[in-house]
Design a protein around this motif. Structure first.
Motif, PDB file in Angstrom:
ATOM      1  N   ILE A 234      99.626  67.028  12.271  1.00 10.34           N
ATOM      2  CA  ILE A 234      99.901  66.038  13.316  1.00 10.34           C
ATOM      3  C   ILE A 234      98.960  64.843  13.180  1.00 10.34           C
ATOM      4  O   ILE A 234      99.382  63.685  13.293  1.00 10.34           O
ATOM      5  CB  ILE A 234      99.778  66.688  14.702  1.00 10.34           C
ATOM      6  N   LEU A 235      97.680  65.109  12.932  1.00 13.06           N
ATOM      7  CA  LEU A 235      96.723  64.021  12.745  1.00 13.06           C
ATOM      8  C   LEU A 235      97.073  63.181  11.521  1.00 13.06           C
ATOM      9  O   LEU A 235      96.944  61.951  11.541  1.00 13.06           O
ATOM     10  CB  LEU A 235      95.309  64.591  12.605  1.00 13.06           C
ATOM     11  N   LEU A 236      97.518  63.840  10.462  1.00 10.09           N
ATOM     12  CA  LEU A 236      97.940  63.107   9.265  1.00 10.09           C
ATOM     13  C   LEU A 236      99.109  62.185   9.563  1.00 10.09           C
ATOM     14  O   LEU A 236      99.147  61.033   9.105  1.00 10.09           O
ATOM     15  CB  LEU A 236      98.317  64.093   8.160  1.00 10.09           C
ATOM     16  N   LEU A 237     100.079  62.690  10.321  1.00  9.07           N
ATOM     17  CA  LEU A 237     101.246  61.889  10.664  1.00  9.07           C
ATOM     18  C   LEU A 237     100.842  60.647  11.457  1.00  9.07           C
ATOM     19  O   LEU A 237     101.309  59.529  11.165  1.00  9.07           O
ATOM     20  CB  LEU A 237     102.233  62.729  11.470  1.00  9.07           C
ATOM     21  N   VAL A 238      99.962  60.830  12.436  1.00  4.59           N
ATOM     22  CA  VAL A 238      99.506  59.695  13.243  1.00  4.59           C
ATOM     23  C   VAL A 238      98.735  58.693  12.381  1.00  4.59           C
ATOM     24  O   VAL A 238      98.941  57.478  12.473  1.00  4.59           O
ATOM     25  CB  VAL A 238      98.639  60.182  14.415  1.00  4.59           C
ATOM     26  N   SER A 239      97.864  59.200  11.513  1.00  3.11           N
ATOM     27  CA  SER A 239      97.057  58.320  10.666  1.00  3.11           C
ATOM     28  C   SER A 239      97.928  57.538   9.696  1.00  3.11           C
ATOM     29  O   SER A 239      97.761  56.325   9.531  1.00  3.11           O
ATOM     30  CB  SER A 239      96.017  59.146   9.903  1.00  3.11           C
ATOM     31  N   PHE A 240      98.858  58.222   9.040  1.00  4.25           N
ATOM     32  CA  PHE A 240      99.738  57.551   8.089  1.00  4.25           C
ATOM     33  C   PHE A 240     100.596  56.496   8.785  1.00  4.25           C
ATOM     34  O   PHE A 240     100.820  55.404   8.250  1.00  4.25           O
ATOM     35  CB  PHE A 240     100.635  58.569   7.380  1.00  4.25           C
ATOM     36  N   THR A 241     101.074  56.820   9.972  1.00  5.05           N
ATOM     37  CA  THR A 241     101.893  55.858  10.718  1.00  5.05           C
ATOM     38  C   THR A 241     101.100  54.598  11.047  1.00  5.05           C
ATOM     39  O   THR A 241     101.595  53.474  10.889  1.00  5.05           O
ATOM     40  CB  THR A 241     102.421  56.498  12.009  1.00  5.05           C
ATOM     41  N   ALA A 242      99.857  54.782  11.490  1.00  6.18           N
ATOM     42  CA  ALA A 242      99.023  53.626  11.841  1.00  6.18           C
ATOM     43  C   ALA A 242      98.695  52.785  10.609  1.00  6.18           C
ATOM     44  O   ALA A 242      98.729  51.548  10.659  1.00  6.18           O
ATOM     45  CB  ALA A 242      97.733  54.100  12.520  1.00  6.18           C
ATOM     46  N   VAL A 243      98.382  53.442   9.495  1.00  5.38           N
ATOM     47  CA  VAL A 243      98.048  52.703   8.273  1.00  5.38           C
ATOM     48  C   VAL A 243      99.248  51.928   7.756  1.00  5.38           C
ATOM     49  O   VAL A 243      99.138  50.748   7.384  1.00  5.38           O
ATOM     50  CB  VAL A 243      97.525  53.678   7.197  1.00  5.38           C
ATOM     51  N   ILE A 244     100.413  52.567   7.730  1.00  6.39           N
ATOM     52  CA  ILE A 244     101.622  51.891   7.251  1.00  6.39           C
ATOM     53  C   ILE A 244     101.979  50.724   8.162  1.00  6.39           C
ATOM     54  O   ILE A 244     102.360  49.642   7.696  1.00  6.39           O
ATOM     55  CB  ILE A 244     102.786  52.893   7.162  1.00  6.39           C
ATOM     56  N   ALA A 245     101.843  50.918   9.479  1.00  3.21           N
ATOM     57  CA  ALA A 245     102.115  49.826  10.418  1.00  3.21           C
ATOM     58  C   ALA A 245     101.149  48.672  10.203  1.00  3.21           C
ATOM     59  O   ALA A 245     101.544  47.493  10.256  1.00  3.21           O
ATOM     60  CB  ALA A 245     102.022  50.342  11.853  1.00  3.21           C
ATOM     61  N   GLY A 246      99.872  48.986   9.949  1.00  9.07           N
ATOM     62  CA  GLY A 246      98.897  47.935   9.687  1.00  9.07           C
ATOM     63  C   GLY A 246      99.212  47.159   8.425  1.00  9.07           C
ATOM     64  O   GLY A 246      99.128  45.925   8.399  1.00  9.07           O
ATOM     65  N   GLN A 247      99.582  47.862   7.363  1.00 11.18           N
ATOM     66  CA  GLN A 247      99.963  47.185   6.123  1.00 11.18           C
ATOM     67  C   GLN A 247     101.208  46.326   6.320  1.00 11.18           C
ATOM     68  O   GLN A 247     101.308  45.218   5.777  1.00 11.18           O
ATOM     69  CB  GLN A 247     100.199  48.219   5.024  1.00 11.18           C
ATOM     70  N   ARG A 248     102.138  46.826   7.110  1.00  7.79           N
ATOM     71  CA  ARG A 248     103.366  46.077   7.376  1.00  7.79           C
ATOM     72  C   ARG A 248     103.067  44.789   8.126  1.00  7.79           C
ATOM     73  O   ARG A 248     103.611  43.726   7.811  1.00  7.79           O
ATOM     74  CB  ARG A 248     104.331  46.943   8.176  1.00  7.79           C
ATOM     75  N   MET A 249     102.184  44.876   9.119  1.00  2.00           N
ATOM     76  CA  MET A 249     101.815  43.690   9.886  1.00  2.00           C
ATOM     77  C   MET A 249     101.105  42.673   9.001  1.00  2.00           C
ATOM     78  O   MET A 249     101.304  41.464   9.139  1.00  2.00           O
ATOM     79  CB  MET A 249     100.918  44.086  11.053  1.00  2.00           C
ATOM     80  N   THR A 250     100.273  43.148   8.068  1.00  2.00           N
ATOM     81  CA  THR A 250      99.579  42.241   7.159  1.00  2.00           C
ATOM     82  C   THR A 250     100.564  41.518   6.248  1.00  2.00           C
ATOM     83  O   THR A 250     100.450  40.303   6.024  1.00  2.00           O
ATOM     84  CB  THR A 250      98.571  43.023   6.310  1.00  2.00           C
ATOM     85  N   LYS A 251     101.557  42.237   5.737  1.00  2.00           N
ATOM     86  CA  LYS A 251     102.556  41.607   4.872  1.00  2.00           C
ATOM     87  C   LYS A 251     103.400  40.603   5.637  1.00  2.00           C
ATOM     88  O   LYS A 251     103.741  39.533   5.114  1.00  2.00           O
ATOM     89  CB  LYS A 251     103.462  42.685   4.253  1.00  2.00           C
ATOM     90  N   ILE A 252     103.733  40.916   6.883  1.00  2.00           N
ATOM     91  CA  ILE A 252     104.496  39.973   7.703  1.00  2.00           C
ATOM     92  C   ILE A 252     103.697  38.693   7.922  1.00  2.00           C
ATOM     93  O   ILE A 252     104.225  37.578   7.837  1.00  2.00           O
ATOM     94  CB  ILE A 252     104.871  40.621   9.055  1.00  2.00           C
ATOM     95  N   GLY A 253     102.401  38.851   8.192  1.00  2.00           N
ATOM     96  CA  GLY A 253     101.556  37.682   8.389  1.00  2.00           C
ATOM     97  C   GLY A 253     101.440  36.839   7.140  1.00  2.00           C
ATOM     98  O   GLY A 253     101.474  35.605   7.198  1.00  2.00           O
ATOM     99  N   GLU A 254     101.316  37.492   5.979  1.00  2.00           N
ATOM    100  CA  GLU A 254     101.234  36.737   4.726  1.00  2.00           C
ATOM    101  C   GLU A 254     102.535  36.016   4.421  1.00  2.00           C
ATOM    102  O   GLU A 254     102.531  34.878   3.942  1.00  2.00           O
ATOM    103  CB  GLU A 254     100.886  37.700   3.579  1.00  2.00           C
ATOM    104  N   ALA A 255     103.669  36.649   4.723  1.00  2.00           N
ATOM    105  CA  ALA A 255     104.963  36.012   4.484  1.00  2.00           C
ATOM    106  C   ALA A 255     105.153  34.787   5.371  1.00  2.00           C
ATOM    107  O   ALA A 255     105.635  33.735   4.939  1.00  2.00           O
ATOM    108  CB  ALA A 255     106.091  37.013   4.722  1.00  2.00           C
TER     109      ALA A 255
END
Length: 259
Positions: A234-255
């Motif tokens: 469960i902790l892995l799922l939460v951590s992976f979700t947060a990291v992927i969301a953070g990377q996604r937000m960074t890519k959106i900002g760069e675009a």
């Protein structure tokens, strides 16, 4: 030039070495038996037991309180620190000092904070851990936001000042919207770091409360069980979700910055 397929062997071997234990942990969390090493069949009963474990539930609530509080502190202070270093200071020494908590060993930070809390006679509890995690995560937020600042359009800020806007109004209306993706990414990173952090929490939370990583540590001393595997999954799922969301937000900002 044709690439040799042998070059991909160490690449995939590294990924297998990193992620195979995680895959095994997740698979064994669905084990119907009590052994953490022998798979006896598929079952969700260990996830059900977690929901009825008061200790795990209290640890989860404490962890969410600490993670949410420290994320707010780290995001606000980290953003202001990044703006100050990028816009009002050119000192490499200050840059190094600001990022030092991100590279120092957790044990050093934990012992230092424990001594400081003792010096100012601060009673340990959830609030002391919130402050400690906020200090630890602030450097990571500052690094992420500073990267976003490097791609920000400074001409908009200059135009705002030329049109009569003050520093605060310019920051709120011009700078902050440009930094929003980086701030969100930094906040998600801070939340993830606090969610999984053990050493600093262990030294600064005292004896009356426990976060979820401390609960897991106390449980694992008696051996690994599928119940612990389920909690870790469960902790892995939460951590992976947060990291992927953070990377996604960074890519959106760069675009958006490129547009």
């Amino acid at each position: 030039m044709r690439r040799s397929k042998l070059l991909f062997v160490p690449f995939w071997a590294t990924y297998v070495f990193l992620y195979l234990p995680i895959v095994v942990l997740v698979v064994m969390s669905f084990n119907s038996g009590r052994s953490a090493y022998t798979y006896e069949g598929f079952s969700l009963k260990w996830y059900g037991e977690l929901a009825h474990d008061d200790r795990v539930r209290d640890g989860l609530v404490n962890t969410l309180i600490v993670a949410a509080g420290s994320t707010v502190i780290a995001t606000v202070l980290g953003t202001l620190l990044a703006v100050g270093l990028a816009r009002h200071s050119r000192s490499k020494l200050l840059d190094a000092i600001a990022l030092m908590p991100a590279v120092l060993p957790d044990l050093v930070i934990a012992i230092g904070l424990l001594l400081f809390y003792g010096l100012i006679a601060l009673t340990l509890g959830l609030y002391s851990t919130v402050l400690a995690h906020g200090l630890f995560s602030m450097s990571f937020v500052a690094a992420v936001v500073r990267t976003r600042l490097a791609n920000a359009d400074t001409s908009l800020e200059e135009a705002s000042r030329d049109l009569g806007a003050g520093p605060v109004e310019t920051f709120i209306r011009i700078t902050l919207p440009q930094l929003a993706p980086g701030i969100v990414a930094g906040a998600l990173l801070a939340f993830t770091l606090s969610l999984d952090e053990f050493v600093i929490a262990y030294f600064t939370i005292g004896n009356t409360e426990q976060t979820l990583p401390i609960v897991i540590y106390s449980m694992i001393r008696f051996g690994v069980t599928p119940k612990i595997n389920a909690l870790a999954a469960i902790l892995l799922l939460v951590s992976f979700t947060a990291v992927i969301a953070g990377q996604r937000m960074t890519k959106i900002g760069e675009a958006r910055a490129q547009d």
